[in-house]
Design a protein around this motif. Structure first.
Motif, PDB file in Angstrom:
ATOM      1  N   MET A   1       0.807  -1.205   0.000  1.00 52.28           N
ATOM      2  CA  MET A   1       0.000   0.000   0.000  1.00 52.28           C
ATOM      3  C   MET A   1       0.843   1.258   0.000  1.00 52.28           C
ATOM      4  N   SER A 106     -10.460   0.551  -4.200  1.00 54.88           N
ATOM      5  CA  SER A 106     -10.886  -0.844  -4.295  1.00 54.88           C
ATOM      6  C   SER A 106     -11.401  -1.321  -2.939  1.00 54.88           C
ATOM      7  N   ASP A 107     -12.165  -2.406  -2.967  1.00 54.90           N
ATOM      8  CA  ASP A 107     -12.679  -2.971  -1.716  1.00 54.90           C
ATOM      9  C   ASP A 107     -11.534  -3.328  -0.779  1.00 54.90           C
ATOM     10  N   GLN A 108     -10.443  -3.844  -1.352  1.00 59.44           N
ATOM     11  CA  GLN A 108      -9.302  -4.218  -0.516  1.00 59.44           C
ATOM     12  C   GLN A 108      -8.677  -3.002   0.144  1.00 59.44           C
ATOM     13  N   LEU A 109      -8.522  -1.913  -0.631  1.00 56.00           N
ATOM     14  CA  LEU A 109      -7.966  -0.692  -0.065  1.00 56.00           C
ATOM     15  C   LEU A 109      -8.857  -0.146   1.043  1.00 56.00           C
ATOM     16  N   GLN A 110     -10.157  -0.164   0.826  1.00 56.61           N
ATOM     17  CA  GLN A 110     -11.069   0.326   1.845  1.00 56.61           C
ATOM     18  C   GLN A 110     -10.954  -0.504   3.117  1.00 56.61           C
ATOM     19  N   GLU A 111     -10.873  -1.821   2.948  1.00 52.28           N
ATOM     20  CA  GLU A 111     -10.721  -2.688   4.123  1.00 52.28           C
ATOM     21  C   GLU A 111      -9.410  -2.399   4.856  1.00 52.28           C
ATOM     22  N   ASP A 112      -8.336  -2.189   4.083  1.00 53.06           N
ATOM     23  CA  ASP A 112      -7.034  -1.901   4.701  1.00 53.06           C
ATOM     24  C   ASP A 112      -7.074  -0.574   5.458  1.00 53.06           C
ATOM     25  N   ARG A 115      -8.917  -0.940   8.632  1.00 57.69           N
ATOM     26  CA  ARG A 115      -8.130  -1.701   9.589  1.00 57.69           C
ATOM     27  C   ARG A 115      -7.015  -0.845  10.195  1.00 57.69           C
TER      28      ARG A 115
END
Length: 315
Positions: A1, A106-112, A115
């Motif tokens: 990231m 992206s969904d992954q970036l939002q989750e990261d 977190r």
């Protein structure tokens, strides 16, 4: 990231893709007058990013652009200070065009982000022009499309910003094909330093308040979001450029800086304490990283300027 390595100003001066524009840097009020006399148009640029663990690991979140046509720049030399300073009045009077580009995560970036940070910044909706949702791969094309829709080949287009280290980094890394559209560039901190004969200046919000703008108008309502909007910030950046043309404002800036530099380290003038009290509302504390510009003492500002020169290569 992790974000791309920050480009230093020295690297930008050496890079063949950026050095032509970078070398055409406007730093004095006299040169700003010459630009207005030479039928130049202005394009303000501002970016917003999301820090993850720290400021060096960040994600581009929003890009703002606002165009001031050449026919309007000429007006800045022949007007008096309005009795009521509002960004909306400035926007309409000078026929600005503004665009805010929201970078889709992206969904992954939002989750990261959730977190690491616990949230994703909820940015204020733009009060000017229009907004677009866009993915990072389409960002450069969208910016060039906007520039082409505003400017014409008979006008020199000048890039304008305030504290532009981040903007230059994203310009060189994420949308470098936009650089040839600009004939020169201005960091308004350079102009302010030239006016005040000072190495240290107040931040953007504080300077605009010095010129008579109310901080709630500069920052906008928190009703639908509390994080800064890049498009709105470009409008206020051009409002600052306009404010520099009034001799009364130049005198106010000199007086403000002289008063600040004359005070003891760690102390504030009464005006600064009152303004600071107004600015640091509960909602604004969430964005205090950017608002802390308003509560810096002279020594802290000097340290930050020195740090910026060491790490970003300001010349």
């Amino acid at each position: 990231m992790a974000s791309p390595t920050m480009a230093t100003y020295q690297q930008l001066k050496r890079n063949p893709d950026s050095r032509v524009l970078f070398d055409n840097r406007i730093t004095t009020m006299n040169d700003l007058y010459k630009l207005v006399d030479s039928n130049s148009a202005f394009m303000a640029l501002d970016t917003e990013h999301v820090p993850v663990e720290n400021e060096t690991n960040r994600i581009l979140h929003q890009v703002g652009l606002t165009y001031l046509p050449a026919t309007s720049t000429a007006m800045m030399l022949n007007t008096s200070i309005p009795s009521r300073l509002r960004l909306s009045n400035f926007y309409d009077k000078y026929q600005l065009q503004s665009l805010t580009l929201n970078i889709e995560l992206s969904d992954q970036l939002q989750e990261d982000l959730i977190r690491f940070r616990g949230n994703i910044p909820n940015r204020r909706p733009s009060r000017f022009g229009y907004e677009r949702q866009i993915n990072l791969d389409s960002l450069e094309s969208a910016i060039i499309e906007f520039i082409q829709s505003c400017s014409n080949s008979n006008t020199d287009l000048v890039l304008v910003g305030f504290e532009m280290a981040a903007e230059w980094n994203y310009l060189s890394k994420n949308f470098p094909r936009a650089m040839p559209y600009f004939s020169s560039w201005i960091d308004l901190r350079d102009i302010g330093k030239d006016i005040a004969s000072a190495k240290v200046l107040p931040g953007r919000v504080s300077m605009l308040q010095t010129f008579g703008y109310y901080w709630k108008d500069i920052k906008g309502s928190n009703r639908n979001g509390s994080a800064d909007n890049a498009g709105d910030d470009t409008v206020s950046t051009l409002a600052m450029a306009n404010a520099f043309f009034y001799s009364e404002n130049r005198d106010k800036l000199r007086s403000r800086v002289a008063r600040q530099n004359g005070g003891k380290t760690g102390s504030f003038s009464l005006d600064d304490k009152i303004a600071l009290s107004q600015a640091m509302s509960t909602d604004e504390i969430k964005e205090k990283q950017r608002l802390r510009e308003f509560k810096k003492t002279q020594s802290l500002e000097s340290d930050i300027d020195s740090l910026g020169e060491n790490f970003i290569g300001l010349c």
